[in-house]
Design a protein around this motif. Structure first.
Motif, mmCIF file in Angstrom:
data_model
loop_
_atom_site.group_PDB
_atom_site.id
_atom_site.type_symbol
_atom_site.label_atom_id
_atom_site.label_comp_id
_atom_site.label_asym_id
_atom_site.label_seq_id
_atom_site.Cartn_x
_atom_site.Cartn_y
_atom_site.Cartn_z
ATOM 1 N N VAL A 89 0.917 -1.200 -0.077
ATOM 2 C CA VAL A 89 -0.001 -0.136 0.209
ATOM 3 C C VAL A 89 0.983 1.112 -0.012
ATOM 4 C CG1 VAL A 89 -1.760 1.203 1.481
ATOM 5 C CG2 VAL A 89 -2.120 -1.095 1.227
ATOM 6 N N GLN A 90 1.974 1.194 0.581
ATOM 7 C CA GLN A 90 2.894 2.688 0.928
ATOM 8 C C GLN A 90 3.691 2.498 -0.324
ATOM 9 O OE1 GLN A 90 2.642 4.582 3.331
ATOM 10 N NE2 GLN A 90 1.187 3.270 4.317
ATOM 11 N N ASN A 91 3.751 1.674 -1.279
ATOM 12 C CA ASN A 91 4.377 1.762 -2.477
ATOM 13 C C ASN A 91 5.938 2.174 -2.337
ATOM 14 O OD1 ASN A 91 4.854 0.978 -5.154
ATOM 15 N ND2 ASN A 91 3.671 2.599 -5.948
ATOM 16 N N SER A 92 6.822 1.977 -1.287
ATOM 17 C CA SER A 92 8.020 2.500 -1.085
ATOM 18 C C SER A 92 9.010 1.797 -1.598
ATOM 19 C CB SER A 92 8.082 2.458 0.711
ATOM 20 O OG SER A 92 9.321 3.068 0.691
ATOM 21 N N LYS A 93 10.083 2.320 -2.119
ATOM 22 C CA LYS A 93 11.155 1.752 -2.842
ATOM 23 C C LYS A 93 12.610 2.131 -2.164
ATOM 24 C CE LYS A 93 8.951 0.962 -6.978
ATOM 25 N NZ LYS A 93 7.982 -0.012 -6.825
ATOM 26 N N ALA A 94 12.311 2.553 -0.859
ATOM 27 C CA ALA A 94 13.619 2.560 -0.040
ATOM 28 C C ALA A 94 14.222 1.298 0.445
ATOM 29 C CB ALA A 94 13.034 3.427 1.234
ATOM 30 N N GLY A 95 15.446 1.292 1.248
ATOM 31 C CA GLY A 95 15.826 0.087 1.401
ATOM 32 C C GLY A 95 15.346 -0.622 2.597
ATOM 33 N N SER A 96 14.238 -0.699 2.978
ATOM 34 C CA SER A 96 13.563 -1.287 4.042
ATOM 35 C C SER A 96 13.527 -2.566 3.966
ATOM 36 C CB SER A 96 12.456 -0.655 4.479
ATOM 37 O OG SER A 96 11.598 -1.435 5.379
ATOM 38 N N PRO A 97 13.661 -3.508 4.573
ATOM 39 C CA PRO A 97 13.746 -4.881 4.678
ATOM 40 C C PRO A 97 12.097 -5.346 4.492
ATOM 41 C CG PRO A 97 14.128 -4.791 6.921
ATOM 42 C CD PRO A 97 14.407 -3.392 6.131
ATOM 43 N N SER A 98 11.311 -4.541 4.908
ATOM 44 C CA SER A 98 9.654 -4.910 4.585
ATOM 45 C C SER A 98 9.214 -4.553 3.194
ATOM 46 C CB SER A 98 9.018 -4.179 5.483
ATOM 47 O OG SER A 98 8.964 -2.631 5.118
ATOM 48 N N ASN A 99 10.151 -3.777 2.429
ATOM 49 C CA ASN A 99 9.605 -3.564 1.056
ATOM 50 C C ASN A 99 9.754 -4.771 0.085
ATOM 51 O OD1 ASN A 99 9.483 -0.985 1.458
ATOM 52 N ND2 ASN A 99 11.640 -0.467 0.880
ATOM 53 N N LEU A 100 9.027 -4.895 -0.866
ATOM 54 C CA LEU A 100 8.810 -5.918 -1.599
ATOM 55 C C LEU A 100 9.486 -5.942 -3.027
ATOM 56 C CD1 LEU A 100 4.580 -5.414 -1.529
ATOM 57 C CD2 LEU A 100 6.345 -7.033 -0.125
ATOM 58 N N THR A 101 9.822 -7.237 -3.385
ATOM 59 C CA THR A 101 10.246 -7.576 -4.780
ATOM 60 C C THR A 101 9.239 -7.471 -5.786
ATOM 61 O OG1 THR A 101 9.979 -9.740 -4.616
ATOM 62 C CG2 THR A 101 11.926 -9.078 -3.481
ATOM 63 N N GLU A 102 9.766 -7.223 -6.951
ATOM 64 C CA GLU A 102 8.627 -7.067 -8.087
ATOM 65 C C GLU A 102 7.757 -8.318 -8.141
ATOM 66 O OE1 GLU A 102 7.785 -4.333 -9.667
ATOM 67 O OE2 GLU A 102 9.292 -3.327 -8.623
ATOM 68 N N TRP A 103 8.208 -9.676 -7.795
ATOM 69 C CA TRP A 103 7.688 -10.686 -7.676
ATOM 70 C C TRP A 103 6.314 -10.779 -6.808
ATOM 71 C CZ3 TRP A 103 5.677 -14.461 -10.664
ATOM 72 C CH2 TRP A 103 5.322 -15.371 -10.304
ATOM 73 N N GLN A 104 6.893 -10.470 -5.457
ATOM 74 C CA GLN A 104 5.939 -10.236 -4.503
ATOM 75 C C GLN A 104 4.886 -9.265 -4.641
ATOM 76 O OE1 GLN A 104 8.819 -9.109 -1.536
ATOM 77 N NE2 GLN A 104 8.661 -11.339 -0.408
ATOM 78 N N ARG A 105 5.312 -7.959 -5.155
ATOM 79 C CA ARG A 105 4.349 -6.934 -5.696
ATOM 80 C C ARG A 105 3.350 -7.469 -6.835
ATOM 81 N NH1 ARG A 105 3.884 -2.091 -4.246
ATOM 82 N NH2 ARG A 105 6.197 -2.153 -3.526
ATOM 83 N N PHE A 106 3.788 -8.410 -7.620
ATOM 84 C CA PHE A 106 3.026 -9.077 -8.424
ATOM 85 C C PHE A 106 1.876 -10.232 -7.951
ATOM 86 C CE2 PHE A 106 2.185 -12.646 -11.654
ATOM 87 C CZ PHE A 106 1.365 -11.964 -12.742
ATOM 88 N N GLN A 107 2.390 -10.986 -6.962
ATOM 89 C CA GLN A 107 1.489 -12.007 -6.435
ATOM 90 C C GLN A 107 0.607 -11.206 -5.454
ATOM 91 O OE1 GLN A 107 4.847 -13.655 -4.102
ATOM 92 N NE2 GLN A 107 4.274 -15.508 -4.976
ATOM 93 N N ILE A 108 0.821 -10.026 -5.012
ATOM 94 C CA ILE A 108 -0.390 -9.399 -4.366
ATOM 95 C C ILE A 108 -1.323 -8.855 -5.328
ATOM 96 C CG2 ILE A 108 -0.828 -7.355 -2.882
ATOM 97 C CD1 ILE A 108 1.639 -7.902 -1.145
ATOM 98 N N GLN A 109 -0.794 -8.083 -6.352
ATOM 99 C CA GLN A 109 -1.794 -7.665 -7.239
ATOM 100 C C GLN A 109 -2.401 -8.747 -8.040
ATOM 101 O OE1 GLN A 109 0.872 -5.778 -10.043
ATOM 102 N NE2 GLN A 109 0.968 -3.745 -8.760
ATOM 103 N N ASP A 110 -1.828 -9.734 -8.131
ATOM 104 C CA ASP A 110 -2.719 -11.164 -8.724
ATOM 105 C C ASP A 110 -3.682 -11.446 -7.694
ATOM 106 O OD1 ASP A 110 -3.161 -13.022 -10.771
ATOM 107 O OD2 ASP A 110 -2.484 -14.165 -9.193
#
Length: 170
Positions: A89-110
């Motif tokens: 939801v935050q759509n953050s791209k900073a270096g936090s370990p809670s940020n998502l990879t593109e694959w994880q983002r795709f899985q949630i969107q799916d």
């Protein structure tokens, strides 16, 4: 406060049923000699001890009708990791370990793509923004029970998709 309550504290050791029973016995004896103001405080201590004794004896939180092991499946499972949903939801791209990879983002969107607009909206507000059902209901102008139903329906759909979708398998 009377002088018998100002004595140095007694160390009863670790939190065991026996030690809580000793505390309960001690508090009950103090209650008999206390004045009206102290009785209120001591009765609170007594009820806390009884609560802890019941919890330690049964292994379950007092007052619960069902233990966690007997909850329904939808109450036990976490469909989406809350931190990942919030990062989505935050759509953050900073270096936090809670940020998502593109694959994880795709899985949630799916997973979210299979939901109706209202289900997606309620699910994202509840699990991504961590808003309460009441707040979401006020925000969307619908009843709280409707929000609850939309979120439950969304969870059911995502749960079914976890079983069948190739994209949602981690």
């Amino acid at each position: 406060m009377t002088s018998y309550l100002v004595k140095p504290p007694i160390d009863l050791g670790e939190a065991t049923v026996q030690n809580y029973k000793k505390s309960l016995n001690l508090a009950s004896r103090l209650y008999l000699r206390a004045d009206a103001d102290d009785k209120k405080t001591i009765s609170g201590m007594i009820s806390d001890c009884e609560y802890a004794i019941e919890w330690l004896s049964t292994g379950r939180r007092p007052g619960n009708k069902r233990g966690i092991e007997r909850r329904a499946a939808y109450q036990r499972e976490r469909l989406v990791d809350p931190l990942k949903m919030q990062a989505y939801v935050q759509n953050s791209k900073a270096g936090s370990p809670s940020n998502l990879t593109e694959w994880q983002r795709f899985q949630i969107q799916d997973a979210l793509s299979r939901l109706s607009d209202r289900e997606r909206e309620c699910y994202v507000l509840a699990h991504g923004e961590c808003f309460s059902f009441s707040y979401i209901a006020d925000l969307l102008g619908i009843s709280r029970s409707s929000v609850e139903e939309y979120v439950e329906r969304a969870q059911r759909k995502i749960s079914e998709d976890l079983q069948s979708s190739l994209f949602l398998i981690s």
